[in-house]
Design a protein around this motif. Structure first.
Motif, short mmCIF file in Angstrom:
data_model
loop_
_atom_site.label_atom_id
_atom_site.label_comp_id
_atom_site.label_asym_id
_atom_site.label_seq_id
_atom_site.Cartn_x
_atom_site.Cartn_y
_atom_site.Cartn_z
N GLU A 172 0.80 -1.23 0.00
CA GLU A 172 0.00 0.00 0.00
C GLU A 172 0.83 1.27 0.00
O GLU A 172 0.35 2.33 -0.38
CB GLU A 172 -0.92 0.01 1.23
CG GLU A 172 -1.83 -1.20 1.34
CD GLU A 172 -2.86 -1.27 0.23
OE1 GLU A 172 -3.17 -0.20 -0.36
OE2 GLU A 172 -3.35 -2.37 -0.07
N SER A 173 2.07 1.18 0.43
CA SER A 173 2.91 2.37 0.60
C SER A 173 3.94 2.47 -0.51
O SER A 173 4.37 1.46 -1.08
CB SER A 173 3.63 2.29 1.96
OG SER A 173 4.60 3.32 2.08
N SER A 174 4.36 3.70 -0.82
CA SER A 174 5.45 3.87 -1.78
C SER A 174 6.76 3.31 -1.21
O SER A 174 7.66 2.93 -1.96
CB SER A 174 5.63 5.34 -2.14
OG SER A 174 5.94 6.11 -0.99
N ILE A 175 6.85 3.27 0.13
CA ILE A 175 7.97 2.57 0.77
C ILE A 175 7.55 1.11 0.86
O ILE A 175 6.85 0.71 1.78
CB ILE A 175 8.28 3.14 2.17
CG1 ILE A 175 8.53 4.65 2.09
CG2 ILE A 175 9.50 2.43 2.77
CD1 ILE A 175 8.63 5.32 3.45
N VAL B 76 14.48 -0.60 13.82
CA VAL B 76 13.19 -1.29 13.89
C VAL B 76 12.16 -0.39 13.20
O VAL B 76 11.30 0.20 13.86
CB VAL B 76 12.77 -1.61 15.34
CG1 VAL B 76 11.60 -2.60 15.33
CG2 VAL B 76 13.92 -2.17 16.15
N PRO B 77 12.23 -0.27 11.87
CA PRO B 77 11.31 0.63 11.16
C PRO B 77 9.85 0.28 11.44
O PRO B 77 9.45 -0.88 11.38
CB PRO B 77 11.65 0.39 9.68
CG PRO B 77 13.05 -0.13 9.70
CD PRO B 77 13.17 -0.93 10.95
N GLY B 78 9.07 1.33 11.75
CA GLY B 78 7.65 1.13 12.00
C GLY B 78 7.28 1.00 13.46
O GLY B 78 6.10 0.86 13.78
N LEU B 79 8.28 1.07 14.36
CA LEU B 79 7.99 0.89 15.79
C LEU B 79 8.52 2.06 16.61
O LEU B 79 9.67 2.48 16.46
CB LEU B 79 8.64 -0.39 16.31
CG LEU B 79 8.40 -0.71 17.79
CD1 LEU B 79 6.92 -1.00 18.07
CD2 LEU B 79 9.25 -1.88 18.25
N THR C 247 3.26 -0.06 10.75
CA THR C 247 3.24 -0.82 9.51
C THR C 247 2.52 -2.16 9.68
O THR C 247 2.47 -2.73 10.76
CB THR C 247 4.67 -1.10 9.02
OG1 THR C 247 5.34 -1.95 9.96
CG2 THR C 247 5.46 0.19 8.86
N ALA C 248 2.02 -2.66 8.56
CA ALA C 248 1.33 -3.96 8.58
C ALA C 248 2.28 -5.08 8.94
O ALA C 248 1.90 -6.05 9.61
CB ALA C 248 0.69 -4.23 7.21
N ALA D 84 -2.59 8.45 12.15
CA ALA D 84 -3.23 8.50 10.84
C ALA D 84 -2.51 7.63 9.82
O ALA D 84 -3.12 7.08 8.91
CB ALA D 84 -3.29 9.94 10.35
N VAL D 85 -1.19 7.47 9.99
CA VAL D 85 -0.41 6.71 9.02
C VAL D 85 -0.86 5.26 8.91
O VAL D 85 -0.69 4.61 7.87
CB VAL D 85 1.09 6.78 9.37
CG1 VAL D 85 1.40 6.01 10.65
CG2 VAL D 85 1.96 6.25 8.23
N ARG D 86 -1.51 4.72 9.95
CA ARG D 86 -1.96 3.33 9.90
C ARG D 86 -3.02 3.12 8.82
O ARG D 86 -3.10 2.03 8.23
CB ARG D 86 -2.48 2.88 11.27
CG ARG D 86 -1.36 2.49 12.23
CD ARG D 86 -1.91 2.11 13.59
NE ARG D 86 -2.75 0.93 13.58
CZ ARG D 86 -2.32 -0.32 13.75
NH1 ARG D 86 -1.01 -0.55 13.90
NH2 ARG D 86 -3.16 -1.33 13.76
N SER D 87 -3.81 4.14 8.57
CA SER D 87 -4.85 3.99 7.54
C SER D 87 -4.23 3.78 6.16
O SER D 87 -4.79 3.10 5.30
CB SER D 87 -5.77 5.21 7.53
OG SER D 87 -5.06 6.38 7.15
#
Length: 367
Positions: A57-60, A112-115, A130-131, A160-163
């Motif tokens: 879902e993300s460009s990253i 630890v990207p996303g945490l 992140t998922a 908001a980024v979780r959406s």
């Protein structure tokens, strides 16, 4: 590990070699992964590069976790957490130090990207963005218990980024009981964090250096703390010798925290006052310099690129109006938490606002 394979286009492996933690979707030649999978990253010839998490879902598209072909499990997380805590101890943070409230895991900075993990004494607050990490929540919680032995772990994944990752908000106690208001220290000062109901993780750990700078400049000054939230900058000012602090915020619950923190630090009533008000309306009629120290830390007025121009107007109005209240020789502390407002943008806004407010500014420090 036999994770699904993400293969890069020819020539797109350089950033991975230099351990940049992101792979953008445009660099990917082929993918076997589903959204949220742990993956192996390989170059165009099939040579292993790293393991990470995948987002459809993300460009990253891939956030890299390790450059060795290892299993990402609770043991791996525990090792990352121990290393991060060692680094914090080198900075003077941790149990038995003057600072027991601090950010112990800061995403990519701690590999630890996303945490995000904020530590408030014996309570931990996590945010998962992140998922890929959302699917590893139980492993993360197990590792946090092993490394830190907290009395409670709270999740505040309501960003908001979780959406963008197709994730719902997640707020609650993951381990232990509801901790209520959590007491901790920062540079020897006492604070509380409302970890379940407060803003972000309950306290703005990233403003630690700003609070210390304000403390260093506060002696003998009458201070105004706008968008005060729980009043932490005002506490720092009083600790630095400020004569008085007026905290202004639109939230009654935030100002209750202000009062609680004043009581924790033994601040007399004649030095500490709180006022509930919409800051835009509160500032509009005021013209005369009244304070030797004015601190302003508005919420993010620019939440996306489409908000940039309107948000800049909001920051300009607030800074111009607040500058009018600073006495000659006074100190002005301005902050922005808008990702889309650059440091250069804020500097220009301040220069323009100062001219319109007929105030001469000299930069003392940028944090």
């Amino acid at each position: 590990m036999n994770y699904p394979i993400i293969k890069l286009k020819p020539g797109k492996e350089a950033s991975s070699h230099y351990r940049h933690p992101w792979i953008f979707s445009g660099a990917i030649a082929s993918s076997e992964a589903q959204h949220g999978d742990l993956v192996q990253l390989v170059d165009s010839t099939g040579l292993f590069l790293a393991v990470g998490t995948y987002s459809a879902e993300s460009s990253i598209a891939v956030r890299l976790l390790d450059w060795k072909n290892v299993e990402i499990n609770s043991v791996w997380f525990a090792n990352q957490f121990r290393l991060a805590q060692i680094r914090r101890e080198l900075l003077g943070y941790g149990p038995g130090t003057p600072t027991t409230g601090y950010r112990v895991i800061f995403g990519e900075s701690d590999e630890v990207p996303g945490l995000i993990v904020d530590r408030f004494a014996d309570v931990l607050v996590i945010q998962i963005a992140t998922a890929g990490l959302d699917a590893l929540r139980s492993e993360i919680v197990s590792a946090l218990q092993e490394v830190f032995s907290p009395r409670a772990i709270v999740e505040r994944s309501d960003m908001a980024v979780r959406s963008e990752e197709k994730l719902e908000s997640a707020v609650g106690v993951l381990f232990g009981d509801d901790p209520g208001l959590v007491e901790f220290t920062e540079n020897g000062l006492k604070f509380v964090a409302d970890v379940l109901k407060g803003q972000k993780t309950g306290f703005f750990c990233d403003q630690k250096d700003l609070r210390q700078a304000a403390r260093d400049l506060s002696a003998g000054r009458q201070a105004l703390n706008l968008f005060s939230y729980s009043g932490s900058a005002g506490i720092a000012a009083i600790a630095g010798g400020a004569i008085s602090v007026l905290n202004v915020d639109a939230s009654d619950s935030a100002l209750l925290l202000c009062q609680r923190q004043a009581e924790l630090n033994g601040i007399a009533d004649d030095k500490w006052s709180n006022q509930t008000a919409d800051i835009f309306e509160w500032l509009s009629p005021k013209q005369d310099p009244q304070f030797d120290l004015v601190m302003i830390d508005p919420p993010a007025l620019i939440k996306s690129k489409r908000d940039i121009e309107q948000g800049k107007k909001g920051y300009h109005f607030l800074n111009r109006a607040a500058l009018r209240l600073v006495k000659d020789g006074g100190i002005f502390v301005s902050s922005s938490c808008s990702h889309f407002l650059t440091e250069d943008d804020l500097a220009f806004i301040l220069r323009r606002a100062s001219i319109q407010a007929n105030v001469k500014l000299q930069v003392l420090k940028v944090i």
